[in-house]
Enzyme design. Structure first.
Site, PDB file in Angstrom:
ATOM      1  CG  ASP A   1     -34.385  66.601  63.458  1.00 25.51           C
ATOM      2  OD1 ASP A   1     -33.706  67.511  62.933  1.00 25.51           O
ATOM      3  OD2 ASP A   1     -34.134  66.135  64.591  1.00 25.51           O
TER       4      ASP A   1
ATOM      5  CG  ASN B   1     -25.030  63.744  75.731  1.00 21.93           C
ATOM      6  OD1 ASN B   1     -25.912  64.050  74.929  1.00 21.93           O
ATOM      7  ND2 ASN B   1     -24.942  62.527  76.249  1.00 21.93           N
TER       8      ASN B   1
ATOM      9  CB  CYS C   1     -33.935  56.850  42.735  1.00 21.47           C
ATOM     10  SG  CYS C   1     -33.613  55.400  41.701  1.00 21.47           S
TER      11      CYS C   1
ATOM     12  CB  CYS D   1     -37.177  56.288  40.443  1.00 25.27           C
ATOM     13  SG  CYS D   1     -36.166  57.564  39.671  1.00 25.27           S
TER      14      CYS D   1
ATOM     15  CD  GLN E   1     -24.424  61.088  65.602  1.00 27.69           C
ATOM     16  OE1 GLN E   1     -24.499  61.752  66.626  1.00 27.69           O
ATOM     17  NE2 GLN E   1     -24.137  59.801  65.610  1.00 27.69           N
TER      18      GLN E   1
ATOM     19  CB  THR F   1     -34.965  64.573  73.010  1.00 29.47           C
ATOM     20  OG1 THR F   1     -33.923  65.301  73.680  1.00 29.47           O
ATOM     21  CG2 THR F   1     -34.368  63.338  72.354  1.00 29.47           C
TER      22      THR F   1
ATOM     23  CG  HIS G   1     -26.806  59.337  60.181  1.00 26.48           C
ATOM     24  ND1 HIS G   1     -26.893  59.052  61.536  1.00 26.48           N
ATOM     25  CD2 HIS G   1     -25.544  58.989  59.819  1.00 26.48           C
ATOM     26  CE1 HIS G   1     -25.736  58.565  61.955  1.00 26.48           C
ATOM     27  NE2 HIS G   1     -24.906  58.525  60.937  1.00 26.48           N
TER      28      HIS G   1
ATOM     29  NE  ARG H   1     -27.750  52.358  69.182  1.00 27.05           N
ATOM     30  CZ  ARG H   1     -27.587  52.967  68.006  1.00 27.05           C
ATOM     31  NH1 ARG H   1     -27.783  54.259  67.925  1.00 27.05           N
ATOM     32  NH2 ARG H   1     -27.241  52.283  66.939  1.00 27.05           N
TER      33      ARG H   1
END
Length: 255
Positions: free
Chosen positions: A103, A219, A128, A153, A100, A27, A120, A35
């Protein structure tokens, strides 16, 4: 010997560190989380894998979202925290990074391919799922933005999709296996910028912690693992300051 108590002391005393990262590490580069108060979920509908293949309108919408994101993210630079992780690799202290994030900022910061698991997926690829074909996404995104050319594809003729995990799509078995291997023999696990809510990804750091591996969480805001007895150290605040500064200090100690 006195056991480590601070993040710096843990970094200095450890030799096989695994880092787990979430949206909070990016960020600061200008990439929104999903979220949060200004997250993507507030402005865009959820489009599942099933929607993508069954509903042409939603498929077109998804390609537009991802193509616009790719264009906006193309000039984004890795943050100090991304670069700090790469320094740990250069110091020979990093076993792996499980992220996760989609980017590719870990990749751009220089984290070696063999030490990086993007659970992810990657925004900078198309895939494909019928035959496994993969390609750089840049030209496909541009073709969609310029001429609305639906990516197909070239190998099997089925639809291509952005190379990220969508809602309703299971994590790829090979990625899960790589992450599990990274978690086999660390001597320190650090979670950075994640609420640790998304499963099964968030199970990896706590799995190591339950096996007795020191587990640190950095965090800004609460996480699903706060208060668990397996957490050795919980630091509240900006990962760009807390983590990057600690790595700077550790680096200076090693000359």
């Amino acid at each position: 010997m006195k056991p480590p108590e601070t993040l710096l002391e843990y970094l200095v005393s450890s030799e096989r560190i695994v880092i787990f990262t979430g949206a909070g590490i990016s960020t600061g580069a200008g990439i929104p989380d999903y979220r949060g108060p200004k997250g993507i979920s507030k402005t865009r509908p959820e489009i599942t894998l099933q929607d993508f293949f069954a509903d042409p309108e939603k498929r077109d919408q998804y390609w537009t979202f991802k193509s616009e994101d790719a264009r906006q993210w193309s000039e984004v630079e890795p943050t100090p925290a991304h670069n700090a992780i790469t320094r740990l690799s250069e110091l020979g202290k990093l076993t792996g990074v499980i992220t996760q994030n989609i980017d590719s900022l870990h990749r751009r910061s220089g984290t070696p391919e063999e030490q990086l698991e993007e659970l992810h997926g990657r925004m900078d690829q198309v895939i494909c799922i019928a035959c496994g074909y993969k390609d750089s996404a840049k030209a496909w995104y541009q073709g969609w933005l310029d001429e609305k050319i639906l990516p197909v594809c070239p190998k099997c003729g089925e639809l291509l999709k952005p190379g990220v995990i969508q809602f309703g799509e299971t994590l790829r078995e090979e990625d899960m296996t790589r992450a599990q291997h990274m978690m086999q023999h660390p001597d320190l696990v650090i979670a950075l910028g994640s609420t640790l809510q998304v499963q099964p990804a968030a199970s990896f750091p706590i799995m190591a912690a339950r096996a007795g591996i020191p587990y640190i969480i950095v965090n800004q805001g609460g996480t699903a693992h706060d208060g668990l007895p397996h957490v050795a150290l919980r630091l509240e605040g900006d990962v760009q300051e807390l983590f990057a500064d600690a790595v700077d200090d550790a680096t200076s100690m090693f000359g």
